[in-house]
Scaffold this motif. Structure first.
Motif, PDB file in Angstrom:
ATOM      1  N   LEU A 164      -2.017  -3.923  -5.142  1.00 40.18           N
ATOM      2  CA  LEU A 164      -1.820  -3.288  -3.835  1.00 40.18           C
ATOM      3  C   LEU A 164      -0.706  -2.253  -3.923  1.00 40.18           C
ATOM      4  O   LEU A 164       0.303  -2.469  -4.588  1.00 40.18           O
ATOM      5  N   GLN A 165      -0.909  -1.147  -3.255  1.00 36.22           N
ATOM      6  CA  GLN A 165       0.115  -0.100  -3.201  1.00 36.22           C
ATOM      7  C   GLN A 165       0.477   0.117  -1.739  1.00 36.22           C
ATOM      8  O   GLN A 165      -0.311   0.615  -0.946  1.00 36.22           O
ATOM      9  N   HIS A 166       1.698  -0.287  -1.384  1.00 35.81           N
ATOM     10  CA  HIS A 166       2.148  -0.194   0.005  1.00 35.81           C
ATOM     11  C   HIS A 166       2.765   1.182   0.259  1.00 35.81           C
ATOM     12  O   HIS A 166       3.745   1.556  -0.375  1.00 35.81           O
ATOM     13  N   GLU A 167       2.162   1.914   1.177  1.00 36.62           N
ATOM     14  CA  GLU A 167       2.594   3.288   1.455  1.00 36.62           C
ATOM     15  C   GLU A 167       3.525   3.327   2.671  1.00 36.62           C
ATOM     16  O   GLU A 167       3.237   2.725   3.704  1.00 36.62           O
ATOM     17  N   SER A 206       8.123  -1.087   2.193  1.00 35.25           N
ATOM     18  CA  SER A 206       7.849  -2.330   1.483  1.00 35.25           C
ATOM     19  C   SER A 206       6.728  -3.080   2.198  1.00 35.25           C
ATOM     20  O   SER A 206       6.194  -2.616   3.218  1.00 35.25           O
ATOM     21  N   ILE A 207       6.377  -4.260   1.690  1.00 37.59           N
ATOM     22  CA  ILE A 207       5.208  -4.992   2.177  1.00 37.59           C
ATOM     23  C   ILE A 207       5.269  -5.257   3.679  1.00 37.59           C
ATOM     24  O   ILE A 207       4.244  -5.232   4.368  1.00 37.59           O
ATOM     25  N   ASP A 208       6.458  -5.484   4.220  1.00 36.83           N
ATOM     26  CA  ASP A 208       6.574  -5.809   5.645  1.00 36.83           C
ATOM     27  C   ASP A 208       6.831  -4.584   6.515  1.00 36.83           C
ATOM     28  O   ASP A 208       6.933  -4.699   7.734  1.00 36.83           O
ATOM     29  N   ALA A 233       5.274  -1.258   5.522  1.00 37.85           N
ATOM     30  CA  ALA A 233       4.382  -0.177   5.100  1.00 37.85           C
ATOM     31  C   ALA A 233       3.525   0.330   6.256  1.00 37.85           C
ATOM     32  O   ALA A 233       3.158  -0.421   7.159  1.00 37.85           O
ATOM     33  N   TYR A 264       0.502   1.669   5.660  1.00 43.28           N
ATOM     34  CA  TYR A 264      -0.830   1.190   5.277  1.00 43.28           C
ATOM     35  C   TYR A 264      -0.770   0.787   3.811  1.00 43.28           C
ATOM     36  O   TYR A 264       0.216   1.068   3.107  1.00 43.28           O
ATOM     37  N   THR A 265      -1.829   0.131   3.340  1.00 43.85           N
ATOM     38  CA  THR A 265      -1.862  -0.376   1.969  1.00 43.85           C
ATOM     39  C   THR A 265      -3.153   0.064   1.287  1.00 43.85           C
ATOM     40  O   THR A 265      -4.235  -0.011   1.872  1.00 43.85           O
ATOM     41  N   ASN A 321       6.397 -11.893  -6.266  1.00 44.37           N
ATOM     42  CA  ASN A 321       6.623 -10.466  -6.525  1.00 44.37           C
ATOM     43  C   ASN A 321       7.842 -10.220  -7.405  1.00 44.37           C
ATOM     44  O   ASN A 321       8.541  -9.225  -7.264  1.00 44.37           O
ATOM     45  N   ASP A 361      11.861  -8.455  -2.164  1.00 49.24           N
ATOM     46  CA  ASP A 361      11.927  -7.016  -1.928  1.00 49.24           C
ATOM     47  C   ASP A 361      12.976  -6.443  -2.879  1.00 49.24           C
ATOM     48  O   ASP A 361      14.180  -6.516  -2.622  1.00 49.24           O
TER      49      ASP A 361
END
Length: 495
Positions: free
Chosen positions: A139-142, A145-147, A149, A151-152, A238, A274
């Motif tokens: 997954l690439q979080h744009e 960070s994951i919380d 982003a 979109y992914t 992670n 993170d």
């Protein structure tokens, strides 16, 4: 025991690891797609099998099984008569089938161990199991960070790459111990030739961490099953490096200790590390085994593997090679450790030691070459195709065609910085060793031109000789051997 009851007591940390290792095979574990995905465009190394399309059937990669058996031999694990695959059911965007093919109650390896040195003390870490499975995609979080982003994006190139999951006992009592274990594990895997640490995402760590009252820990570090059951644990995901593991688990241990001392209960949950912010972030409540609804993978029959352990050979492992280097070559513990840090370094040292004195070989490989590579943040794998050139440089020094000083301080450095062979550097810089007549002439000139230094020498001032040696070295462009110059000057001045 409640958090309130232990808030005034000292707390001990308990950590167990799940280490996911990408096995170094040419193709994926259940299909023929290439695993060389580092520079590939997203979603270009995929097929109906690794995308889980209807009707597609998996075919097991024999090389992945061989790699797993080699790991089992290296950690002295039990390898059963028969191993089977299961489906682990859960939904996540990077899992295209909606389940993962893995191993459940019949893993390929059980009950192994790995010795590791922590603060000068040798310890044994128990390994509950090591099993084969397929990697999900990535997954690439744009936008954060994951919380956080926006979109992914999902890339399925990695889906189906063979993984070996190595599950340890809860034998770690601190983050620094985890880092030492990961370094040792990676060293062993690279010696086996089943793992490439340079691959992105090749080693990923999930860690289960809890805190317990310190008096629950025995003098031998053992903790009762009851104490472990009473302590809620968090799973930290992670983590992708030794350093990251130490940082993540140090943070999580501090977070839990502070929570307990403030009278708060530790939630049993999964947390995300993170890296950018240096914190763990809550992701979801911790799944239990029943949530995955394991059942047998009907498209893969049971696999007979017990006789593979006898048929497959593994190379000499780092600890054994380190001991042999000390015994066979008379190396110190420090030199032997440096020279067995990777299999490539150890192989190169043995090539050099086969031609030259082992101590000379150790100085050149452990101190000179590795020192210059480390300074440049390089590894010996970055110059593997040029090792014959470095061997040639050592030969020039051994044959007295260039001084050690010039070889170390000029030629080796320019070879690394400019990518040139030793002869090219020597010719350009005029570093060929001066002949005996030229050195003797330079000695005579230095004596004649510096009468004050000569007088100081006879008066017993030690620095005078060093000054004259410097003058001779300057006249010969550094191509004279300093030891020989020192001797010639003494002989001439003492006449």
């Amino acid at each position: 025991m409640t958090a309130q009851a232990v808030q005034q007591e000292d707390l001990a940390v308990v950590i167990g690891l799940e280490v996911h290792v990408q096995l170094e095979t040419d193709t994926k574990i259940f299909c023929g797609c290439s695993t060389d995905v580092a520079d590939a465009d997203p979603n270009t190394h995929t097929c109906p099998v690794c995308l889980g399309l209807p009707g597609a059937l998996p075919v097991l990669n024999e090389a992945a099984v061989e790699s797993a058996v080699k790991v089992g031999k290296a950690i002295d694990a039990d390898i059963p008569e028969e191993t089977t695959f299961h489906r682990k059911n859960y939904f996540y965007p990077d899992l295209p089938k909606g389940f993962q093919i893995t191993q459940y109650d019949a893993p390929v390896c059980r009950d192994g161990e790995l010795d590791v040195e922590v603060d000068g003390e040798r310890r044994t870490v128990g390994i509950q199991r090591a099993h084969l499975e397929e990697d999900p995609g990535s997954l690439q979080h744009e936008g954060g960070s994951i919380d956080r982003a926006d979109y992914t994006l999902v890339n399925y190139n990695r889906a189906g790459v063979p993984l070996m999951e190595i599950v340890t006992d809860p034998d770690f009592r601190g983050a620094e111990e985890v880092r030492a274990f990961l370094a040792k594990l990676e060293e062993v895997l690279e010696y086996l030739g089943v793992f490439d640490s340079q691959r992105d995402g090749s080693l990923r760590i999930d860690a289960n961490l809890s805190v317990v009252p310190a008096d629950e820990v025995g003098e031998d570090g053992e903790i009762s099953d009851e104490a472990l059951e009473d302590a809620n644990r968090t799973e930290v995901k992670n983590i992708s490096s030794h350093k990251g593991a130490e940082k993540a688990l140090s943070y999580e241990a501090t977070r839990q200790k502070n929570s307990v001392k403030r009278g708060r209960e530790i939630e049993q949950e999964t947390r995300h590390w993170d890296e950018g912010r240096g914190v763990t972030v809550s992701m979801r409540s911790k799944e239990e085994e029943k949530d995955y609804r394991y059942f047998r993978e009907a498209d893969l029959p049971p696999l007979q593997v017990s006789d593979w352990k006898q048929k497959l050979d593994i190379p000499e492992l780092p600890d054994a090679r380190r001991e042999r280097f000390r015994d066979e070559y008379g190396l110190s513990e420090e030199a032997a450790s440096k020279l067995t840090s990777t299999k490539q370094v150890a192989d190169f040292y043995e090539d050099v030691a086969g031609e030259y004195d082992p101590d000379l070989a150790a100085t050149w490989v452990a101190d000179n070459l590795l020192g210059e590579l480390n300074y440049r943040d390089m590894a010996i794998t970055d110059v593997e195709g040029r090792l014959d050139e470095f061997m040639r440089l050592i030969e020039l020094v051994a044959d007295d065609e260039i001084t050690t000083k010039n070889a170390e301080e000029v030629v080796l450095r320019e070879m690394l910085d400019e990518g040139e062979d030793p002869e090219t550097v020597i010719d350009r810089e005029g570093l060929g060793k001066a002949d005996e007549g030229a050195v003797e002439g330079a000695v005579e000139e230095a004596i004649e031109e510096n009468p004050d230094a000569v007088e100081d020498y006879h008066a017993g001032e030690g620095g005078a000789l060093n000054f004259l040696v410097g003058q001779v070295m300057q006249k010969t462009g550094g191509s004279a051997d300093p030891g020989s110059v020192n001797q010639l000057l003494r002989e001439r001045l003492d006449e």
